[in-house]
Design a protein around this motif. Structure first.
Motif, PDB file in Angstrom:
ATOM      1  N   ARG A  39      45.406  53.353  49.503  1.00 54.06           N
ATOM      2  CA  ARG A  39      44.602  53.334  48.278  1.00 54.06           C
ATOM      3  C   ARG A  39      43.696  52.108  48.299  1.00 54.06           C
ATOM      4  O   ARG A  39      44.145  50.987  48.495  1.00 54.06           O
ATOM      5  N   LYS A  40      42.403  52.344  48.091  1.00 52.36           N
ATOM      6  CA  LYS A  40      41.418  51.265  48.057  1.00 52.36           C
ATOM      7  C   LYS A  40      40.810  51.241  46.656  1.00 52.36           C
ATOM      8  O   LYS A  40      40.302  52.252  46.176  1.00 52.36           O
ATOM      9  N   TYR A  41      40.887  50.098  45.984  1.00 57.58           N
ATOM     10  CA  TYR A  41      40.338  49.973  44.638  1.00 57.58           C
ATOM     11  C   TYR A  41      38.860  49.625  44.730  1.00 57.58           C
ATOM     12  O   TYR A  41      38.449  48.800  45.540  1.00 57.58           O
ATOM     13  N   LEU A  42      38.066  50.281  43.896  1.00 59.04           N
ATOM     14  CA  LEU A  42      36.614  50.169  43.964  1.00 59.04           C
ATOM     15  C   LEU A  42      36.015  49.336  42.846  1.00 59.04           C
ATOM     16  O   LEU A  42      34.826  49.041  42.866  1.00 59.04           O
ATOM     17  N   GLY A  43      36.814  48.975  41.845  1.00 62.25           N
ATOM     18  CA  GLY A  43      36.310  48.142  40.763  1.00 62.25           C
ATOM     19  C   GLY A  43      36.748  48.625  39.395  1.00 62.25           C
ATOM     20  O   GLY A  43      37.401  49.659  39.264  1.00 62.25           O
ATOM     21  N   TYR A  44      36.381  47.860  38.374  1.00 62.82           N
ATOM     22  CA  TYR A  44      36.715  48.158  36.984  1.00 62.82           C
ATOM     23  C   TYR A  44      35.451  48.556  36.241  1.00 62.82           C
ATOM     24  O   TYR A  44      34.376  47.992  36.477  1.00 62.82           O
TER      25      TYR A  44
END
Length: 70
Positions: A39-44
């Motif tokens: 899982r790669k988080y892309l931002g808020y």
């Protein structure tokens, strides 16, 4: 691996958008994408739609013709 790239929404999805979930500690929507099981988080983001739009951009970049938005 290609089959998992175009998976639809999970039955557990509560946002209605693929790749977007509400992150309570930040009080914002978080965009994420799974690439090769990681899982790669892309931002808020302020809205679920904005988080989903970022997911769609990343999906097109990483999965090309196998990308699926919903």
């Amino acid at each position: 691996i290609q089959n998992s790239r175009n998976a639809g929404l999970s039955r557990r999805n509560k946002s209605g958008f693929k790749g977007a979930s509400f992150y309570v500690p930040a009080g914002k929507w978080r965009a994420y994408i799974c690439i090769e099981g990681q899982r790669k988080y892309l931002g808020y983001f302020d809205t679920a739609q904005a988080a989903h739009d970022e997911y769609c951009r990343a999906a097109r970049e990483h999965f090309g013709e196998f990308a699926r938005a919903s």
